[in-house]
Design an enzyme around this catalytic site. Structure first.
Site, PDB file in Angstrom:
ATOM      1  N   GLU A 123     -21.880   0.710 -19.641  1.00 60.35           N
ATOM      2  CA  GLU A 123     -20.527   0.941 -20.141  1.00 60.35           C
ATOM      3  C   GLU A 123     -19.604  -0.152 -19.606  1.00 60.35           C
ATOM      4  OE1 GLU A 123     -19.883   5.308 -21.344  1.00 60.35           O
ATOM      5  OE2 GLU A 123     -19.192   5.049 -19.308  1.00 60.35           O
ATOM      6  N   HIS A 171     -19.241   6.973 -13.198  1.00 64.87           N
ATOM      7  CA  HIS A 171     -18.474   6.649 -14.406  1.00 64.87           C
ATOM      8  C   HIS A 171     -17.361   5.649 -14.059  1.00 64.87           C
ATOM      9  CE1 HIS A 171     -15.802   7.039 -17.849  1.00 64.87           C
ATOM     10  NE2 HIS A 171     -16.863   7.465 -18.516  1.00 64.87           N
TER      11      HIS A 171
HETATM   12  C1  PEP Z   1     -16.806   7.319 -21.699  1.00 68.46           C
HETATM   13  O1  PEP Z   1     -16.232   8.350 -21.411  1.00 68.46           O
HETATM   14  O2  PEP Z   1     -17.768   6.959 -21.021  1.00 68.46           O
HETATM   15  C2  PEP Z   1     -16.359   6.514 -22.831  1.00 68.46           C
HETATM   16  C3  PEP Z   1     -17.092   5.506 -23.180  1.00 68.46           C
HETATM   17  O3  PEP Z   1     -15.187   6.845 -23.433  1.00 68.46           O
HETATM   18  P1  PEP Z   1     -14.690   6.362 -24.889  1.00 68.46           P
HETATM   19  O4  PEP Z   1     -15.846   6.599 -25.838  1.00 68.46           O
HETATM   20  O5  PEP Z   1     -13.527   7.214 -25.171  1.00 68.46           O
HETATM   21  O6  PEP Z   1     -14.373   4.911 -24.788  1.00 68.46           O
END
Ligand code: PEP
Length: 270
Positions: free
Chosen positions: A169, A97
């Protein structure tokens, strides 16, 4: 039918047993009388609350951990191993992450070790990849994300590779309410599948689901999930609201964008 996923990363929220209990009660209440079709919902609470979630999480929701260590046991203070997670009936685990890469300085190689320890214990890794704002500014997003994929999957067999979920992400979108354009997400989906195809060939690569994560809300699903043809979303802060979580599950599960067919293959390549 190709599966879709809604992963809720609860992060270091639900800051007490009482809040955790309230959340689980709210989840059950929101779920009551609803059918969850066409989407797998997986929740990742803090490791402190995994046991409670394992006992109380309502069906058909599944449980994930937010991290795992690469060794099975031993003198590794503060770490949690894959066999420990398995023992608590955890089915999946987030690895790499962005917040762990940032705060714990996790490297791509370590992320790869974590992936393999999860796979060997029959846990489904949810591999997070994504470039920082500076890397995108320098035009390095393709090489950064391709390297993250290559190093994480290093020494992973094709059979094991198909059990991984990859979440794109962009680090600049996590927790910021900055939302990438659909085209940017779609482009990175292609980059991820291309890196996987180089390792395993196209058929295996096509079977690895790619999700989007970063400031996702129900109202943004068209832009971050359906338009860029993602296989689901990884949701952080918004997963703290069971009502919103099931709203997203309903939309994702009921969406038929014509790209699925009965034998599980996507229609059309990239
Ligand atoms: C995450 O925890 O991977 C995330 C994308 O957080 P958020 O949706 O709060 O941006």
């Amino acid at each position: 039918m190709k599966r879709r996923y809604l992963i809720g990363n609860l992060k270091m929220n639900l800051a007490s047993v009482a809040e955790t209990e309230q959340y689980l009660v709210a989840l059950r209440k929101e779920l009551f009388g609803k059918r969850i079709d066409g989407v797998e919902i997986v929740l990742a609470p803090s490791s402190v609350y995994l046991e409670r979630f394992s006992r109380e999480l309502p069906d058909p929701l599944r449980l994930a951990a937010q991290d795992v260590f690469w060794e099975k046991e031993g003198s590794f203070t503060g770490q949690v191993s894959a066999p420990m997670l398995r023992d608590l009936h955890v089915g999946s685990v987030i690895v790499g992450h962005g917040e762990r890469r940032l705060y714990a300085h996790e490297t791509d190689t370590e992320v790869g070790w974590k992936m393999k320890s999860a796979l060997h214990e029959n846990l489904q890794p949810i591999l997070c990849v994504g470039e920082t704002a500076d890397e995108r500014e320098r035009g390095e997003e393709v090489s950064v994300v391709s390297d993250q994929v290559r190093l994480a999957f290093h020494d992973v067999s094709p059979m094991m590779a198909e059990r991984v979920l990859v979440a794109y992400e962009p680090r600049w979108a996590i927790g910021t309410d900055i939302i990438p354009e659909s085209e940017q997400i779609f482009e990175m989906r292609i980059v991820i599948h291309r890196a996987l195809a180089e390792l395993y060939g196209q058929p295996v690569a096509d079977r690895v689901p790619v999700l989007y994560g970063g400031s996702v809300k129900a109202t943004l699903l068209e832009r971050v999930c359906f338009e860029p043809r993602m296989d689901g979303v990884l949701v952080g802060r918004e997963s703290l609201y069971p009502h919103e979580l099931f709203r997203m599950a309903h939309e994702i599960g009921n969406r038929d964008d014509g790209r699925r067919e009965a034998d599980g293959n996507e229609v059309g390549g990239e």
